[in-house]
Design an enzyme around this catalytic site. Structure first.
Site, PDB file in Angstrom:
ATOM      1  N   GLU A  48       0.827  -1.216   0.000  1.00 36.66           N
ATOM      2  CA  GLU A  48       0.000   0.000   0.000  1.00 36.66           C
ATOM      3  C   GLU A  48       0.857   1.260   0.000  1.00 36.66           C
ATOM      4  O   GLU A  48       0.556   2.222  -0.707  1.00 36.66           O
ATOM      5  CB  GLU A  48      -0.949   0.017   1.213  1.00 36.66           C
ATOM      6  CG  GLU A  48      -2.054  -1.023   1.145  1.00 36.66           C
ATOM      7  CD  GLU A  48      -2.949  -0.876  -0.085  1.00 36.66           C
ATOM      8  OE1 GLU A  48      -3.017   0.224  -0.651  1.00 36.66           O
ATOM      9  OE2 GLU A  48      -3.549  -1.884  -0.498  1.00 36.66           O
ATOM     10  N   TYR A  57      -6.575   6.004   4.511  1.00 38.79           N
ATOM     11  CA  TYR A  57      -6.658   5.023   3.427  1.00 38.79           C
ATOM     12  C   TYR A  57      -5.872   3.752   3.757  1.00 38.79           C
ATOM     13  O   TYR A  57      -6.401   2.635   3.679  1.00 38.79           O
ATOM     14  CB  TYR A  57      -6.156   5.628   2.097  1.00 38.79           C
ATOM     15  CG  TYR A  57      -5.898   4.539   1.099  1.00 38.79           C
ATOM     16  CD1 TYR A  57      -6.957   3.942   0.429  1.00 38.79           C
ATOM     17  CD2 TYR A  57      -4.614   4.035   0.907  1.00 38.79           C
ATOM     18  CE1 TYR A  57      -6.735   2.887  -0.428  1.00 38.79           C
ATOM     19  CE2 TYR A  57      -4.374   2.982   0.052  1.00 38.79           C
ATOM     20  CZ  TYR A  57      -5.449   2.413  -0.617  1.00 38.79           C
ATOM     21  OH  TYR A  57      -5.234   1.353  -1.445  1.00 38.79           O
ATOM     22  N   ASP A 117      -9.720   5.823  -2.067  1.00 36.40           N
ATOM     23  CA  ASP A 117      -8.592   6.369  -2.834  1.00 36.40           C
ATOM     24  C   ASP A 117      -9.144   7.016  -4.102  1.00 36.40           C
ATOM     25  O   ASP A 117     -10.366   7.138  -4.257  1.00 36.40           O
ATOM     26  CB  ASP A 117      -7.541   5.275  -3.141  1.00 36.40           C
ATOM     27  CG  ASP A 117      -8.026   4.289  -4.191  1.00 36.40           C
ATOM     28  OD1 ASP A 117      -9.240   4.286  -4.509  1.00 36.40           O
ATOM     29  OD2 ASP A 117      -7.192   3.538  -4.721  1.00 36.40           O
TER      30      ASP A 117
END
Ligand code: SF4
Length: 357
Positions: free
Chosen positions: A36, A119, A137
């Site tokens: 991520e 996020y 996102d």
């Protein structure tokens, strides 16, 4: 507003179209976190080789935590947004020293980690720990804005809150991890920023933007970003097999990376080497100067546009000690070309060095 049709259609679409990516087949929070952080503001195709390099070099969070900072920055080289790499390293150390090598297993706990925003915390909490927290996102903003017809500015804090609330109302409580993956993948492959494939879209019957002909107008993003132009005149100083470098400090771009001694000018690049304020210091020990004012590099960052030129100085080897003294006084370093190769450098320098080869 909870729209079961929306979630179940996305899940069904995902089961047919998902890409097989290495971080999708794991529940390991370290691997998920790493992927991520690497993929933020980066396309999958560009991020994938970096992810593989990091996993190969640091299979466990303890390995990353113990790595030297320069080595981590060197592996990250070329990916940009270098504060992410510094936070990544800091966070790994934090996980090892504070949490005994185990990532917190809740959304709130994850948010306390350095470099982990809402996020990333939602992604780890759902993918690794099956918590029903929705990720938001760029892909998710786009799908939600178009499907539900939301025209609030996605760059505003009001917009962020509104989209987060809608995302959380629509997440599948039974399959939160799959749902989060599905909506991001859908935005990335089907509901793309330009030319989305509406004709073959399974959501088109209920999609606001499609029905109202507003696909091009949504989502709304009001860009307030100011781009600053800068002029970098680099001194590429060579002496035998050595070259002079400088590690960049805090408070500007590329913190922790290495570049060359730099003269930053105000309105344009210099056209005369006498305008370089460091030139007078090395003039007497310089054998040769190579300078072509026409050969400039343009380098674009999110918030800065940089024009750069490289003036090459070849220093007489007999004056190496004198040069070394000057380098020390200025806080520069003298390194050989092999060391330079292994130091983390901004992409702008890589472009110049590749042209030099
Ligand atoms: S119909 Fe078009 S705009 Fe609407 S969700 Fe599908 S791809 Fe996106």
């Amino acid at each position: 507003m909870n729209n079961k049709y929306f979630a179940s259609t996305l899940l069904e679409w995902y089961s047919l179209h998902k890409r097989d990516l290495p971080w999708r087949n794991t529940k390991d929070p370290y691997i998920i976190w790493l992927s991520e952080i690497i993929l933020q503001q980066t396309r999958v195709a560009q991020g994938l080789p970096y992810f593989e390099k990091f996993i190969q070099n640091y299979p466990k969070v303890e390995d990353l935590a113990a790595a030297p900072a320069d080595e981590v920055m060197r592996l990250w080289q070329g990916l940009g947004y270098y504060s992410r790499a510094r936070n990544l390293h800091y966070c790994a150390k934090e996980v090892v020293s504070i949490y005994g090598g185990r990532f917190p297993d809740s959304y709130q706990g994850l948010l306390r980690l350095k470099g982990v925003g809402s996020y990333t915390a939602a992604a780890i909490a759902s993918f690794a720990f099956d918590q029903a927290v929705a990720v938001v996102d760029g892909n998710v903003f786009r799908v939600l804005a178009r499907y539900f017809g939301i025209s609030t500015d996605i760059a505003s804090s009001k917009g962020k809150m509104e989209f987060e609330a809608i995302a959380n109302q629509n997440i599948s409580k039974d399959h939160p991890a799959e749902y989060n993956q599905a909506i991001m993948e859908f935005g990335s492959l089907q509901c793309t920023p330009k030319n989305p494939d509406c004709t073959h879209c399974p959501l088109k019957a209920n999609c606001f933007a499609f029905k109202e002909g507003m696909v091009e107008q949504l989502p709304v993003k009001i860009n307030k970003l100011k781009v600053k132009t800068r002029y970098f005149n680099y001194l590429y100083i060579r002496c035998g097999l050595n070259v002079i470098v400088k590690q960049r400090g805090a408070g500007d771009i590329w913190q922790g990376l290495y570049d060359f001694p730099l003269h930053e000018s105000k309105r344009e690049l210099i056209s005369n080497i006498e305008d370089l304020d460091m030139f007078s210091n090395i003039e007497s020990i310089t054998d040769k100067v190579k300078f072509n004012p026409q050969s400039t590099f343009k380098h674009i960052l999110t918030h800065q546009r940089i024009f750069a030129n490289f003036v090459e100085f070849t220093i007489n080897e007999k004056s190496q000690e004198q040069l070394r003294e000057w380098v020390k006084q200025r806080g520069f370093e003298m390194v050989d070309m092999e060391t330079l190769e292994n130091l983390p450098k901004p992409r702008l320098l890589l472009r110049f060095l590749n042209e030099e080869k």
